[in-house]
Enzyme design. Structure first.
Site, PDB file in Angstrom:
ATOM      1  N   ASP A 547       5.667  17.479 -41.262  1.00  0.00           N
ATOM      2  CA  ASP A 547       5.819  16.540 -40.212  1.00  0.00           C
ATOM      3  C   ASP A 547       5.370  15.117 -40.676  1.00  0.00           C
ATOM      4  O   ASP A 547       4.582  14.853 -41.715  1.00  0.00           O
ATOM      5  CB  ASP A 547       4.642  16.990 -38.987  1.00  0.00           C
ATOM      6  CG  ASP A 547       4.910  16.066 -37.762  1.00  0.00           C
ATOM      7  OD1 ASP A 547       6.187  15.533 -37.774  1.00  0.00           O
ATOM      8  OD2 ASP A 547       4.279  16.243 -37.043  1.00  0.00           O
ATOM      9  N   CYS A 594      12.815  19.167 -33.903  1.00  0.00           N
ATOM     10  CA  CYS A 594      11.757  19.371 -34.915  1.00  0.00           C
ATOM     11  C   CYS A 594      10.349  19.431 -33.581  1.00  0.00           C
ATOM     12  O   CYS A 594      10.352  20.434 -32.870  1.00  0.00           O
ATOM     13  CB  CYS A 594      11.290  18.219 -35.801  1.00  0.00           C
ATOM     14  SG  CYS A 594      11.501  16.714 -34.926  1.00  0.00           S
ATOM     15  N   SER A 595       9.535  18.580 -33.825  1.00  0.00           N
ATOM     16  CA  SER A 595       8.263  18.747 -32.952  1.00  0.00           C
ATOM     17  C   SER A 595       8.897  17.574 -31.705  1.00  0.00           C
ATOM     18  O   SER A 595       8.824  18.024 -30.560  1.00  0.00           O
ATOM     19  CB  SER A 595       7.020  18.457 -33.595  1.00  0.00           C
ATOM     20  OG  SER A 595       6.047  18.443 -32.628  1.00  0.00           O
ATOM     21  N   ALA A 596       8.567  16.363 -32.249  1.00  0.00           N
ATOM     22  CA  ALA A 596       8.825  15.416 -31.255  1.00  0.00           C
ATOM     23  C   ALA A 596      10.680  15.293 -30.857  1.00  0.00           C
ATOM     24  O   ALA A 596      11.151  14.914 -30.044  1.00  0.00           O
ATOM     25  CB  ALA A 596       8.371  14.283 -31.581  1.00  0.00           C
ATOM     26  N   GLY A 597      11.342  15.783 -31.897  1.00  0.00           N
ATOM     27  CA  GLY A 597      12.716  15.443 -31.850  1.00  0.00           C
ATOM     28  C   GLY A 597      13.247  14.199 -32.394  1.00  0.00           C
ATOM     29  O   GLY A 597      14.287  13.731 -31.687  1.00  0.00           O
ATOM     30  N   ILE A 598      12.642  13.531 -33.075  1.00  0.00           N
ATOM     31  CA  ILE A 598      13.136  12.307 -33.541  1.00  0.00           C
ATOM     32  C   ILE A 598      12.946  11.993 -35.116  1.00  0.00           C
ATOM     33  O   ILE A 598      13.873  11.371 -35.823  1.00  0.00           O
ATOM     34  CB  ILE A 598      12.340  11.057 -33.131  1.00  0.00           C
ATOM     35  CG1 ILE A 598      10.756  11.391 -33.164  1.00  0.00           C
ATOM     36  CG2 ILE A 598      12.582  11.056 -31.519  1.00  0.00           C
ATOM     37  CD1 ILE A 598      10.131  10.007 -32.450  1.00  0.00           C
ATOM     38  N   GLY A 599      11.883  12.298 -35.776  1.00  0.00           N
ATOM     39  CA  GLY A 599      11.826  12.031 -37.068  1.00  0.00           C
ATOM     40  C   GLY A 599      12.572  13.144 -38.267  1.00  0.00           C
ATOM     41  O   GLY A 599      13.790  12.758 -38.852  1.00  0.00           O
ATOM     42  N   ARG A 600      12.294  14.392 -38.272  1.00  0.00           N
ATOM     43  CA  ARG A 600      13.138  15.499 -39.173  1.00  0.00           C
ATOM     44  C   ARG A 600      14.475  15.589 -38.359  1.00  0.00           C
ATOM     45  O   ARG A 600      15.340  15.513 -38.958  1.00  0.00           O
ATOM     46  CB  ARG A 600      12.161  16.458 -39.171  1.00  0.00           C
ATOM     47  CG  ARG A 600      11.081  16.565 -40.027  1.00  0.00           C
ATOM     48  CD  ARG A 600      10.173  17.467 -39.985  1.00  0.00           C
ATOM     49  NE  ARG A 600       9.294  17.739 -38.932  1.00  0.00           N
ATOM     50  CZ  ARG A 600       8.382  18.474 -38.865  1.00  0.00           C
ATOM     51  NH1 ARG A 600       7.935  19.279 -39.708  1.00  0.00           N
ATOM     52  NH2 ARG A 600       7.588  18.354 -37.723  1.00  0.00           N
ATOM     53  N   GLN A 638      11.859   8.675 -37.914  1.00  0.00           N
ATOM     54  CA  GLN A 638      10.390   8.201 -37.759  1.00  0.00           C
ATOM     55  C   GLN A 638       9.438   7.298 -38.905  1.00  0.00           C
ATOM     56  O   GLN A 638       8.679   6.469 -38.268  1.00  0.00           O
ATOM     57  CB  GLN A 638       9.616   9.204 -37.143  1.00  0.00           C
ATOM     58  CG  GLN A 638       8.408   9.076 -36.156  1.00  0.00           C
ATOM     59  CD  GLN A 638       7.833  10.303 -35.666  1.00  0.00           C
ATOM     60  OE1 GLN A 638       8.130  11.640 -36.022  1.00  0.00           O
ATOM     61  NE2 GLN A 638       6.802  10.268 -34.749  1.00  0.00           N
TER      62      GLN A 638
END
Length: 677
Positions: A547, A594-600, A638
């Site tokens: 992350d 991913c988790s938030a759906g923005i970075g990875r 991100q």
């Protein structure tokens, strides 16, 4: 009143009219010439060929002399089986709807039905906006029976629209096609050119929102619009009568196109307005309010000679001011309204061909040279400039009290204009259509991806409902369920082979699991428990991507291998669908989270778009791609290290594919500071 054209367009218009004159067609007006030229991008030879085909079609089908105020055409028009909506799609295209269950082949002739279609299309084409942006044709088969279907008529309409009518056909959307339609549809597709074939889509009612904003659709198609067909016919009558009078005054008898008067475009307070040729006083011109309720419930006649000055963004349901998206960024809003695009700017109104390509790009060698000159610090500064830009839209739906709990993070919300709309499960609760997910364009493919957050236990059912309704075949997960002792994503699918779980109206069974060094592939069987229909879904989880960071050691090859495996899985699944899929050649949206759906998630999509463009065009545009992704999924990419990783991974890909012999970046890290957060 003349239409303002560029010098090149004026020359093309003169050449087109001269060519028709030499062929003996001296009665064609300048306005008609412009329509044919717009339909073929002012290519004189192609426009002339279209005119010849159009003339032959009109004469062959008896479409030269209309009597719209007498039967049988008067009764045909009143059925409302075909109409033009008073709204547009995200690109500005006019929207035509043919409702199959209102058509009874034994009660009308092909000539009468085609006259009803062409009579209304001719009026719609009075709008310069429609000439430029084209037409979306919706064939609504909801609640239709085999007795409503007329194969020969469908073939004639398709044949006319694809090569015998002066309008750019942007899409044909066949909605809620019954099972018996599969065989005739397979044959119908043979009549469509391969390039146009990718624009013909068979969709369910929920999937229709991926192509046309819900605010632009009638209620029977899951939209918010209540069109007044009687008002539209009255508008057609006025325009038809007025055009005949204008023809007599001008001494031109243009029998091939009824509408040969094109009013100029004027802009006032953000609205595109037209001086109308119809016999309409100012108090009869549609007035548009400042809020969506005014837009969608127009009490005055909602039709001018331009069927609508409105421009909607994709799937938009939020505030609009004066016909614009209220994004808080005037420059981007103007770009959306004009329907134009420059590299790095956001516009939801792109065609497939424009997505992910066509903007400024650089070769792999130029990218390498630029990174050597910039260094890591310069690249991070470039990212900081991107991150400092304001949002490209609003988040009204994500902030509704009943939706707040569906968001994993309170500060990671989804845009209104590009959000994925679920089917509404509770007729009394419109927020049941919400999920924290956005469409994002790929390389030359609109809505190629769905970016979403890691599902919460309370949204597992919504997640699988979205996968089912959007026709998705591949799910990409770039996070572990738990990282550093914190839950990053719920276990929304059974981890073990042979296990089965039920979430809402859907059951998910894991048929087999393939473990690779850096990722795990699960082969899932998704079942709609309401109908017992099933679909296989490929689920790929990349497990070595921390992350807020990049893959361990910044190694790109494992991620690139995973990306290759994802694309191969999509192709394989699409191949197995065969004739069941009639959309874009790269298939339905790939769900990425991913988790938030923005970075990875944003990093993965940026790599897919950029590697696809490099392979197809030999150029890349990382900055422009990131800006476009962020315009559809807020805050994508991100961290600065993710932005740097995209560039380095592309260089590695370029070496692997032979675009570069090597990608040495001596000194790139000399000025490196700890950029992690």
């Amino acid at each position: 009143m003349a239409v303002a054209l560029s010098p090149d367009q004026e020359l093309a218009t003169k050449a087109f009219l001269d060519a028709l004159g030499e062929a003996g067609a001296t009665c064609v007006s300048r306005a008609t010439a412009i329509k044919f030229l717009f339909a073929r991008k002012f290519d004189v030879a192609r426009a002339h060929a279209l005119w010849r085909q159009h003339e032959a079609t009109r004469r062959r089908e008896g479409l030269t002399k209309f009597e719209p105020f007498e039967d049988p055409l008067k009764t045909e028009l009143a059925t409302g089986k075909f109409t033009i909506l008073p709204t547009r799609d995200a690109t500005g295209a006019a929207i035509a709807v043919f409702t199959a269950n209102k058509h009874f082949p034994t009660q009308t002739t092909h000539q009468t039905t085609l006259q009803g279609v062409v009579y209304q299309l001719d009026v719609a084409l009075q709008s310069l906006e429609t000439q430029r942006a084209g037409l979306v044709f919706i064939y609504d088969m909801t609640d239709s029976k085999y007795t409503n279907f007329d194969y020969e008529l469908s073939q004639k309409i398709l044949t006319m629209l694809k090569g015998g009518y002066p309008a750019k056909l942007k899409k044909v959307l066949i909605v809620t096609a019954p099972l018996w339609f599969k065989a005739p549809f397979r044959i119908l597709r043979l009549f469509v050119r391969e390039k146009l074939r990718e624009r013909v889509h068979t969709v369910s009612a929920p999937q229709l929102g991926a192509h046309v904003p819900r605010a632009s659709l009638p209620r029977q198609l899951g939209g918010q619009l209540t069109p007044d067909h009687a008002a539209w016919l009255e508008h057609c009558r006025n325009c038809y009568t007025n055009n005949i009078q204008n023809n007599k005054l001008d001494g031109v008898i243009d029998e091939y196109v009824i509408s040969n008067y094109i009013p100029p475009v004027k802009t006032q307070n953000g609205l595109i307005e037209h001086e109308v040729a119809c016999d309409m006083t100012s108090d009869r011109v549609a007035r548009l309010g400042d809020n969506q309720a005014d837009i969608m419930h127009i009490s005055d006649p909602p039709y001018t000679c331009d069927t609508s000055p409105l421009r909607h963004s994709h799937g938009y349901n939020g505030d609009m001011k004066g016909g614009h998206i209220n994004s808080g960024d005037e420059d981007d809003t103007d770009l959306i309204t004009r329907g134009t695009w420059s590299s790095g700017e956001a516009s939801p109104g792109l065609s497939d061909e424009e997505c992910g390509g066509g903007g400024a790009g650089e070769s792999a060698a130029a990218l390498l040279a630029r990174l050597r000159a910039l260094g890591r610090r310069g690249l991070v500064a470039e990212y900081d400039d991107i991150r400092a830009r304001p949002p490209h839209g609003t988040f009204h739906h994500a902030k509704l009290p009943s939706n707040v709990a569906k968001n994993r993070y309170t500060d990671v919300l989804c845009y209104d204009h590009s959000r994925v709309l679920l089917s509404q499960t509770d007729p009394d609760d419109p927020t049941t259509d919400y999920i924290n997910a956005n469409y994002v364009d790929g390389y030359k493919q609109k809505n190629a991806f769905i970016c979403t957050q890691g599902p919460l236990p309370k949204t597992f059912g919504d997640f699988w409902r979205m996968v089912w309704e959007q026709g998705s075949l591949v799910v990409v997960m770039t996070t572990r369920a738990t990282e550093r002792g914190r839950v990053k994503c719920g276990q929304y699918w059974p981890a073990a082979a042979g296990a089965r779980a039920t979430h809402g109206a859907f059951a998910v069974a894991t048929e087999s699991v393939d473990a690779h060094e850096d990722y795990v592939v699960s082969h899932l069987l998704l079942t709609d428990l309401r109908t017992e229909q099933t679909r296989r879904v490929w689920h790929g989880q990349y497990v070595r991507w921390p992350d807020y960071g990049v893959p361990g050691g910044g190694r790109a090859q494992p991620v690139l291998r995973f990306l290759h495996h994802v694309r191969a899985a999509q192709r394989s699944a699409l191949h197995h669908l065969g004739d069941k899929w009639a959309g874009h050649s790269r298939g339905p949206p790939i769900v990425v989270h991913c988790s938030a759906g923005i970075g990875r998630t944003g990093t993965f999509i940026t790599l897919d778009v950029c590697t696809s463009r490099l392979a197809a065009e030999g150029t890349v545009d990382v900055r422009g791609t990131v800006l476009r992704v962020r315009a559809q999924r807020a805050h994508s990419i991100q961290m600065p290290e993710q932005y740097v990783f995209c560039h380095l991974a592309l260089l590695e890909y370029a070496v692997m594919q032979g675009y570069l012999e090597s990608a040495e970046l001596n000194g790139f890290d000399d000025d490196n500071e700890d950029e992690s957060e």
